[in-house]
Design a protein around this motif. Sequence first.
Motif, PDB file in Angstrom:
ATOM      1  N   THR A  20       7.894  10.824   0.512  1.00 30.31           N
ATOM      2  CA  THR A  20       6.736   9.947   0.350  1.00 30.31           C
ATOM      3  C   THR A  20       5.736  10.163   1.481  1.00 30.31           C
ATOM      4  OG1 THR A  20       8.065   8.268  -0.773  1.00 30.31           O
ATOM      5  CG2 THR A  20       5.977   7.550   0.173  1.00 30.31           C
ATOM      6  N   LEU A  24       1.991  11.813   0.865  1.00 32.33           N
ATOM      7  CA  LEU A  24       0.808  10.988   1.116  1.00 32.33           C
ATOM      8  C   LEU A  24      -0.182  11.715   2.024  1.00 32.33           C
ATOM      9  CD1 LEU A  24       2.413   7.455   1.549  1.00 32.33           C
ATOM     10  CD2 LEU A  24       0.727   8.101  -0.177  1.00 32.33           C
ATOM     11  N   TYR A  39      -7.979  10.204  -6.077  1.00 32.91           N
ATOM     12  CA  TYR A  39      -6.857  10.983  -6.626  1.00 32.91           C
ATOM     13  C   TYR A  39      -7.304  11.689  -7.912  1.00 32.91           C
ATOM     14  CZ  TYR A  39      -1.781  11.823  -7.112  1.00 32.91           C
ATOM     15  OH  TYR A  39      -0.531  12.397  -7.181  1.00 32.91           O
ATOM     16  N   CYS A 177       2.938   4.700  -3.194  1.00 34.48           N
ATOM     17  CA  CYS A 177       1.640   4.036  -3.037  1.00 34.48           C
ATOM     18  C   CYS A 177       0.531   5.082  -3.187  1.00 34.48           C
ATOM     19  CB  CYS A 177       1.536   3.323  -1.696  1.00 34.48           C
ATOM     20  SG  CYS A 177       1.938   4.350  -0.285  1.00 34.48           S
ATOM     21  N   HIS A 178       0.876   6.208  -3.798  1.00 36.30           N
ATOM     22  CA  HIS A 178      -0.058   7.322  -3.948  1.00 36.30           C
ATOM     23  C   HIS A 178      -1.244   6.967  -4.823  1.00 36.30           C
ATOM     24  CE1 HIS A 178       3.755   8.886  -2.661  1.00 36.30           C
ATOM     25  NE2 HIS A 178       3.272  10.085  -2.467  1.00 36.30           N
ATOM     26  N   ASN A 180      -2.936   4.345  -4.897  1.00 35.70           N
ATOM     27  CA  ASN A 180      -4.011   3.631  -4.201  1.00 35.70           C
ATOM     28  C   ASN A 180      -4.264   4.163  -2.795  1.00 35.70           C
ATOM     29  OD1 ASN A 180      -1.911   2.490  -2.684  1.00 35.70           O
ATOM     30  ND2 ASN A 180      -1.823   0.651  -3.971  1.00 35.70           N
ATOM     31  N   CYS A 181      -3.723   5.352  -2.463  1.00 34.07           N
ATOM     32  CA  CYS A 181      -3.869   5.842  -1.084  1.00 34.07           C
ATOM     33  C   CYS A 181      -5.320   6.183  -0.754  1.00 34.07           C
ATOM     34  CB  CYS A 181      -2.946   7.031  -0.829  1.00 34.07           C
ATOM     35  SG  CYS A 181      -3.400   8.547  -1.674  1.00 34.07           S
ATOM     36  N   TYR A 185      -7.357   4.710   2.266  1.00 33.03           N
ATOM     37  CA  TYR A 185      -7.954   5.679   3.196  1.00 33.03           C
ATOM     38  C   TYR A 185      -9.451   5.426   3.350  1.00 33.03           C
ATOM     39  CZ  TYR A 185      -9.402  10.218   5.118  1.00 33.03           C
ATOM     40  OH  TYR A 185      -9.944  11.213   5.897  1.00 33.03           O
ATOM     41  N   TRP A 196      -4.985   8.999   9.454  1.00 41.26           N
ATOM     42  CA  TRP A 196      -4.199   8.657   8.269  1.00 41.26           C
ATOM     43  C   TRP A 196      -2.731   9.022   8.461  1.00 41.26           C
ATOM     44  CZ3 TRP A 196      -4.229   5.915   3.970  1.00 41.26           C
ATOM     45  CH2 TRP A 196      -3.380   6.259   2.923  1.00 41.26           C
ATOM     46  N   ILE A 200       0.473   6.503   8.188  1.00 35.87           N
ATOM     47  CA  ILE A 200       1.517   6.750   7.189  1.00 35.87           C
ATOM     48  C   ILE A 200       2.881   6.875   7.847  1.00 35.87           C
ATOM     49  CG2 ILE A 200       2.389   8.459   5.537  1.00 35.87           C
ATOM     50  CD1 ILE A 200       0.162   6.605   4.504  1.00 35.87           C
ATOM     51  N   THR A 204       5.664   4.230   6.791  1.00 34.71           N
ATOM     52  CA  THR A 204       6.836   4.718   6.062  1.00 34.71           C
ATOM     53  C   THR A 204       8.118   4.438   6.832  1.00 34.71           C
ATOM     54  OG1 THR A 204       5.475   6.489   5.144  1.00 34.71           O
ATOM     55  CG2 THR A 204       7.848   6.713   4.912  1.00 34.71           C
TER      56      THR A 204
END
Length: 406
Positions: A20, A24, A39, A177-178, A180-181, A185, A196, A200, A204
């Motif tokens: 993860t 990210l 994304y 959470c990809h 809404n990353c 950001y 970032w 992360i 994490t």
Amino acid sequence: MKQAGFPLGILLLFWVSYVTDFSLVLLIKGGALSGTDTYQSLVNKTFGFPGYLLLSVLQFLYPFIAMISYNIITGDTLSKVFQRIPGVDPANLFIGRHFIIVLSTAAFTLPLSLYRDIAKLGKISLLSTVLTTLILGIVMARVVSLSPYIPKTEDAWVFAKPNAIQAVGVMSFAFICHHNCFLVYGSLEDPTVAKWSRIIHVSTLASVLISILFSTCVYLTFTGYTQGDLFENYCRNDDLVTFGRFCYGVTVILTYPIECFVTREVVANVFFGGNLSLVFHIIVTVVIITIAMLVSLLIDCLGIVLELNGVLCAAPLIFIIPSACYLKLSEEPRTHSDKIMACVMLPVGAVVMVVGFVMAITNPQDCTHGQEMFYCFPDNFSLTNISGSHFQLTTQPSILNISIFQ
């Protein structure tokens, strides 16, 4: 832990958290390489419209199904809280899970989801984190006071179990959470890849430590009897756990709007060119939340929802798509560590997705939704009122049904 085996489950949690973390950072690097800030635009630039369409479906489904699961948790959890109020009839319609889901949607999740700026949910996220810490303390307290009195299943401590792939699906659901990353950001002051990456790594690490504490404490307490919703394991007359259920319900309600932001953004990008007027912003939000609420009223078993969402949506969003985008965009040599890791993640993600789906359908989790576990009944144990300051549990040998423990 129940699906994978306790030792292997711990290892898988660390592995999923590492993947993860890596993916990210990889996503934001891909955005920087392609000059994109969402994304969807990243995948569109990398794989064209077919990739964009596939991602849009996944990016909508994952948070949408998560919203359904949050409603299920809210209804199951808060209904048991209100049943503990003195003088309240447990059969009262107004403390039933269906009414609570409708009420929490109308009074809390809908108004919070109508915000247009995700940064405004920052304080709400902080409160949710504080409540999660309180819940963790309650779970840790109960592993000491309750675990010795609950029989352990025969395979409680085996290293690995056949359903490990399903466990990866649940863990993927927990960590993803990809979707809404890019939103998060973009909400940073002076966003950079380095900044970032630091955020992360810290987030994490905190998440995996909290997840391990939760899963270890609950599994040590209930072993093979563990339910998909952790508070379904505890007895209804446990006052300390009732407070934990309340905190849990509030935490889930406060997390819900973040998922709604993503589903609304996907709809806006696909059908409205990325921008919603105030009227359409309200209409789209109300429609999404209403459909999620109606579906959650029809489903009451959380485990299968988590598994299917994990293997069908979370696995490609974590393992497959970030790796594929980076491999196509990056000009680094093939021996570069990022490319090697991306090449490993792609086939692993495909295996998790296909095998996990087959196993989730053919071998679903047991679900005892709304039922008291056997160790909560007087025929097995005599539980006096359990409070935060005092816990008493005495075995009644004369009426103990030993066969139920075998």
